[in-house]
Design a protein around this motif. Sequence first.
Motif, PDB file in Angstrom:
ATOM      1  N   ALA A  69     -10.157  11.281   0.239  1.00 13.17           N
ATOM      2  CA  ALA A  69      -9.341  11.084   1.436  1.00 13.17           C
ATOM      3  C   ALA A  69      -7.956  10.541   1.086  1.00 13.17           C
ATOM      4  N   THR A  70      -7.785   9.953  -0.106  1.00 11.04           N
ATOM      5  CA  THR A  70      -6.474   9.416  -0.472  1.00 11.04           C
ATOM      6  C   THR A  70      -5.437  10.523  -0.618  1.00 11.04           C
ATOM      7  N   LEU A  71      -5.878  11.757  -0.741  1.00 10.74           N
ATOM      8  CA  LEU A  71      -4.935  12.869  -0.786  1.00 10.74           C
ATOM      9  C   LEU A  71      -4.307  13.109   0.588  1.00 10.74           C
ATOM     10  N   LEU A  72      -5.022  12.725   1.653  1.00  9.26           N
ATOM     11  CA  LEU A  72      -4.537  12.947   3.007  1.00  9.26           C
ATOM     12  C   LEU A  72      -3.887  11.714   3.620  1.00  9.26           C
ATOM     13  N   LEU A  73      -4.409  10.543   3.299  1.00  9.05           N
ATOM     14  CA  LEU A  73      -3.913   9.300   3.873  1.00  9.05           C
ATOM     15  C   LEU A  73      -3.457   8.357   2.763  1.00  9.05           C
ATOM     16  N   PRO A  74      -2.424   7.585   3.009  1.00  3.97           N
ATOM     17  CA  PRO A  74      -2.011   6.602   1.996  1.00  3.97           C
ATOM     18  C   PRO A  74      -3.030   5.465   1.939  1.00  3.97           C
ATOM     19  N   GLY A  75      -3.073   4.793   0.833  1.00  4.47           N
ATOM     20  CA  GLY A  75      -3.934   3.628   0.724  1.00  4.47           C
ATOM     21  C   GLY A  75      -5.255   3.923   0.050  1.00  4.47           C
ATOM     22  N   GLU A  76      -6.148   2.970   0.173  1.00  2.00           N
ATOM     23  CA  GLU A  76      -7.431   3.019  -0.507  1.00  2.00           C
ATOM     24  C   GLU A  76      -8.534   2.639   0.475  1.00  2.00           C
ATOM     25  N   PHE A  77      -9.573   3.461   0.552  1.00  4.30           N
ATOM     26  CA  PHE A  77     -10.741   3.174   1.372  1.00  4.30           C
ATOM     27  C   PHE A  77     -11.817   2.578   0.475  1.00  4.30           C
ATOM     28  N   TRP A 100      -9.674  -0.291   4.740  1.00  2.00           N
ATOM     29  CA  TRP A 100      -8.571   0.583   4.360  1.00  2.00           C
ATOM     30  C   TRP A 100      -7.396  -0.308   3.984  1.00  2.00           C
ATOM     31  N   THR A 101      -6.982  -0.263   2.722  1.00  5.53           N
ATOM     32  CA  THR A 101      -5.908  -1.106   2.202  1.00  5.53           C
ATOM     33  C   THR A 101      -4.688  -0.247   1.898  1.00  5.53           C
ATOM     34  N   VAL A 102      -3.536  -0.651   2.404  1.00  5.56           N
ATOM     35  CA  VAL A 102      -2.273   0.042   2.138  1.00  5.56           C
ATOM     36  C   VAL A 102      -1.319  -0.967   1.505  1.00  5.56           C
ATOM     37  N   ARG A 103      -0.844  -0.630   0.310  1.00 10.06           N
ATOM     38  CA  ARG A 103       0.067  -1.502  -0.428  1.00 10.06           C
ATOM     39  C   ARG A 103       1.495  -1.001  -0.280  1.00 10.06           C
ATOM     40  N   ALA A 104       2.435  -1.935  -0.160  1.00 10.18           N
ATOM     41  CA  ALA A 104       3.846  -1.585  -0.093  1.00 10.18           C
ATOM     42  C   ALA A 104       4.274  -1.012  -1.446  1.00 10.18           C
ATOM     43  N   PRO A 105       5.193  -0.048  -1.464  1.00  8.54           N
ATOM     44  CA  PRO A 105       5.558   0.602  -2.729  1.00  8.54           C
ATOM     45  C   PRO A 105       6.329  -0.273  -3.712  1.00  8.54           C
ATOM     46  N   VAL A 106       7.107  -1.238  -3.277  1.00 14.89           N
ATOM     47  CA  VAL A 106       7.951  -2.001  -4.194  1.00 14.89           C
ATOM     48  C   VAL A 106       7.563  -3.480  -4.223  1.00 14.89           C
ATOM     49  N   VAL A 107       7.340  -4.070  -3.090  1.00 12.42           N
ATOM     50  CA  VAL A 107       7.015  -5.496  -3.017  1.00 12.42           C
ATOM     51  C   VAL A 107       5.501  -5.687  -3.127  1.00 12.42           C
ATOM     52  N   VAL A 109       3.014  -6.706  -1.499  1.00 15.08           N
ATOM     53  CA  VAL A 109       2.418  -7.026  -0.200  1.00 15.08           C
ATOM     54  C   VAL A 109       1.481  -5.896   0.206  1.00 15.08           C
ATOM     55  N   PHE A 110       0.409  -6.235   0.911  1.00 20.75           N
ATOM     56  CA  PHE A 110      -0.493  -5.210   1.424  1.00 20.75           C
ATOM     57  C   PHE A 110      -1.014  -5.606   2.794  1.00 20.75           C
ATOM     58  N   GLY A 144      -1.778  -9.550   2.934  1.00 17.00           N
ATOM     59  CA  GLY A 144      -1.900 -10.257   1.666  1.00 17.00           C
ATOM     60  C   GLY A 144      -0.693 -10.130   0.767  1.00 17.00           C
ATOM     61  N   LEU A 145      -0.700 -10.969  -0.247  1.00 16.13           N
ATOM     62  CA  LEU A 145       0.356 -11.012  -1.248  1.00 16.13           C
ATOM     63  C   LEU A 145      -0.299 -11.021  -2.626  1.00 16.13           C
ATOM     64  N   ASP A 146       0.086 -10.062  -3.485  1.00 12.97           N
ATOM     65  CA  ASP A 146      -0.404 -10.040  -4.862  1.00 12.97           C
ATOM     66  C   ASP A 146       0.379 -11.088  -5.646  1.00 12.97           C
ATOM     67  N   VAL A 147      -0.298 -12.175  -6.043  1.00 14.57           N
ATOM     68  CA  VAL A 147       0.383 -13.240  -6.774  1.00 14.57           C
ATOM     69  C   VAL A 147       0.326 -13.006  -8.282  1.00 14.57           C
TER      70      VAL A 147
END
Length: 184
Positions: A69-77, A100-107, A109-110, A144-147
């Motif tokens: 499904a990641t081919l159709l939707l961004p993020g991770e199930f 369903w987790t979606v991470r920002a491309p540069v920062v 944050v998710f 969330g924030l990836d520290v």
Amino acid sequence: MSHRPLIHMLVAALAFGGLTIPGLGQTLLLEARGGLGMRDFVQPDTNLLDPTRLRDINAELLVSIPNPATLLLPGEFRPHLGASFDPGAGDGFAYAGLSWTVRAPVVPVFVEAGLGAAVQSDVINQGASRFGCAVQAQAQASVGLDVLPNVAVMVSVQHIRDFGLCGQADNPMSNAGLRLGVRF
């Protein structure tokens, strides 16, 4: 209700870190989360900044699986399994579902949303319950924030309700908390 079997199961799964599926060579990556939370934070006269309200202990395990499904939707199930309990009151609930987790491309944050089902310990112990149904609907959301590369902190909310479908007035529960997540 004794929460030890659930805790032992989560600890055993964490000990493996990544489980390999025989024959496929595919590794299932695990993420463990834990933290403190407060129940019913939407009740009138609730002070969100009162540290004495942080009584619930939450533990959750997420499994990363191959996902077309990641081919159709961004993020991770990812499937999740977790529990929250109040050691002082001796009650809690277990839940399972899909996140369903979606991470920002540069920062670092998710955002995350999850749906599933929950069972309250009072139902399992056949005691009085605030819910009429044995199984309730469960929804959760986190920011969330990836520290560190494999470590994140997050603020989470969780909502549990049975919609009054089992002969008892709907009495939903809304919880909020802080969690730490570690990916293996």
